[in-house]
Design a protein around this motif. Structure first.
Motif, PDB file in Angstrom:
ATOM      1  N   LYS A   3      50.455  41.691  36.540  1.00 24.16           N
ATOM      2  CA  LYS A   3      49.019  41.717  36.736  1.00 24.16           C
ATOM      3  C   LYS A   3      48.409  42.807  35.874  1.00 24.16           C
ATOM      4  O   LYS A   3      48.943  43.915  35.778  1.00 24.16           O
ATOM      5  CB  LYS A   3      48.690  41.980  38.215  1.00 24.16           C
ATOM      6  CG  LYS A   3      47.215  41.868  38.544  1.00 24.16           C
ATOM      7  CD  LYS A   3      46.971  42.005  40.048  1.00 24.16           C
ATOM      8  CE  LYS A   3      45.488  41.885  40.377  1.00 24.16           C
ATOM      9  NZ  LYS A   3      45.242  42.017  41.838  1.00 24.16           N
ATOM     10  N   GLU A   5      45.461  45.442  35.118  1.00 26.41           N
ATOM     11  CA  GLU A   5      44.388  46.229  35.722  1.00 26.41           C
ATOM     12  C   GLU A   5      43.736  47.059  34.622  1.00 26.41           C
ATOM     13  O   GLU A   5      44.428  47.790  33.905  1.00 26.41           O
ATOM     14  CB  GLU A   5      44.931  47.156  36.815  1.00 26.41           C
ATOM     15  CG  GLU A   5      45.597  46.434  37.975  1.00 26.41           C
ATOM     16  CD  GLU A   5      44.602  45.789  38.925  1.00 26.41           C
ATOM     17  OE1 GLU A   5      43.379  45.925  38.701  1.00 26.41           O
ATOM     18  OE2 GLU A   5      45.051  45.134  39.889  1.00 26.41           O
ATOM     19  N   LYS A  12      36.247  46.571  31.917  1.00 36.38           N
ATOM     20  CA  LYS A  12      36.044  45.744  33.111  1.00 36.38           C
ATOM     21  C   LYS A  12      34.662  45.099  33.080  1.00 36.38           C
ATOM     22  O   LYS A  12      34.509  43.916  33.430  1.00 36.38           O
ATOM     23  CB  LYS A  12      36.178  46.604  34.367  1.00 36.38           C
ATOM     24  CG  LYS A  12      35.974  45.833  35.682  1.00 36.38           C
ATOM     25  CD  LYS A  12      37.018  44.751  35.855  1.00 36.38           C
ATOM     26  CE  LYS A  12      37.056  44.193  37.277  1.00 36.38           C
ATOM     27  NZ  LYS A  12      35.809  43.559  37.693  1.00 36.38           N
ATOM     28  N   TRP A  68      47.340  36.493  28.161  1.00 38.04           N
ATOM     29  CA  TRP A  68      46.618  36.742  29.411  1.00 38.04           C
ATOM     30  C   TRP A  68      45.977  35.454  29.922  1.00 38.04           C
ATOM     31  O   TRP A  68      45.495  34.629  29.145  1.00 38.04           O
ATOM     32  CB  TRP A  68      45.518  37.777  29.202  1.00 38.04           C
ATOM     33  CG  TRP A  68      46.010  39.184  28.966  1.00 38.04           C
ATOM     34  CD1 TRP A  68      47.310  39.599  28.839  1.00 38.04           C
ATOM     35  CD2 TRP A  68      45.193  40.346  28.811  1.00 38.04           C
ATOM     36  NE1 TRP A  68      47.354  40.961  28.619  1.00 38.04           N
ATOM     37  CE2 TRP A  68      46.064  41.441  28.602  1.00 38.04           C
ATOM     38  CE3 TRP A  68      43.822  40.572  28.824  1.00 38.04           C
ATOM     39  CZ2 TRP A  68      45.603  42.738  28.413  1.00 38.04           C
ATOM     40  CZ3 TRP A  68      43.357  41.855  28.634  1.00 38.04           C
ATOM     41  CH2 TRP A  68      44.232  42.932  28.435  1.00 38.04           C
ATOM     42  N   SER A  74      41.604  37.342  38.939  1.00 41.89           N
ATOM     43  CA  SER A  74      42.503  38.388  38.449  1.00 41.89           C
ATOM     44  C   SER A  74      43.121  37.966  37.126  1.00 41.89           C
ATOM     45  O   SER A  74      43.124  36.783  36.769  1.00 41.89           O
ATOM     46  CB  SER A  74      43.617  38.662  39.473  1.00 41.89           C
ATOM     47  OG  SER A  74      43.090  39.149  40.683  1.00 41.89           O
TER      48      SER A  74
END
Length: 213
Positions: A3, A5, A12, A68, A74
């Motif tokens: 995952k 982050e 973001k 990705w 997510s």
């Protein structure tokens, strides 16, 4: 698979901005010099399409952002992504998808591709395996040296699988050029990563003996 982050607030915000759009994909088309690639493939008696798909697949796998995918808001990163490309069939005058697992060695990939292609010619498929998103959707338009392309895709919900297409080769000033189109989800892939893709692929095409072993 892992995952992702974001450690950067700005990154973001960038993700949220583009991920909220109805059509978050963007597409760039450019002519890539493949003179050395074509000469090497012919001299080595390698299958041109499979060799080309291998280099495009390797290029995508070398850039993390092309591995990705977005799942339920997510981001996950696949260890590798696999080309699902179009091949002709014996059943009709429309294509079939031919999905081949990516391989580090070109010779291994080509062997796999040859087997899968023969299966698809007699048993064509238009479906991807449910739940999988570790694909690279690829297609050849060998009749046209196109300058742009638009792909059919679902927008609601949209997927995050890159689309890669190439067209008819053509000569210019003694060189062989190929139109190459790359489409990706803008929340994951930015202009910098897209530029990396084109530069990396062109470098491989200029030095095919280093990669097509």
């Amino acid at each position: 698979m892992k995952k992702i982050e974001f450690g950067s607030v700005h990154r973001k915000k960038h993700f949220d901005f583009f991920n909220g759009m109805n059509h978050p994909h963007f597409n760039i088309t450019a002519n890539i010099e493949i003179t050395a690639f074509v000469k090497y493939v012919k001299a080595s008696e390698l299958p041109l399409t499979f060799s080309l798909v291998y280099l495009l697949s390797k290029t995508a796998n070398d850039i993390p952002e092309f591995r990705w995918r977005i799942r339920n808001g997510s981001i996950i990163e696949h260890e590798s992504v696999h080309p699902s490309f179009t091949v002709p069939t014996d059943e009709a005058d429309v294509f079939s998808f031919c999905t081949v697992d990516h391989a580090e060695k070109a010779s291994d990939f080509i062997k796999r591709a040859q087997k899968v292609k023969e299966d698809m010619k007699k048993n064509p498929s238009m479906e991807d395996e449910p739940g999988r998103d570790d694909f690279l959707f690829m297609s050849a338009i060998p009749w046209i040296s196109f300058t742009g392309i638009q792909h059919a895709m679902s927008y609601h919900p949209h997927d995050s699988v890159p689309r890669i297409s190439w067209g008819r080769f053509f000569g210019q000033s003694g060189a062989t050029l190929m139109p190459l189109s790359v489409q990706a989800h803008h929340a994951l892939v930015d202009g910098w990563h897209m530029g990396q893709f084109f530069q990396t692929f062109e470098e491989m095409a200029k030095n095919p003996s280093a990669y097509l072993q």
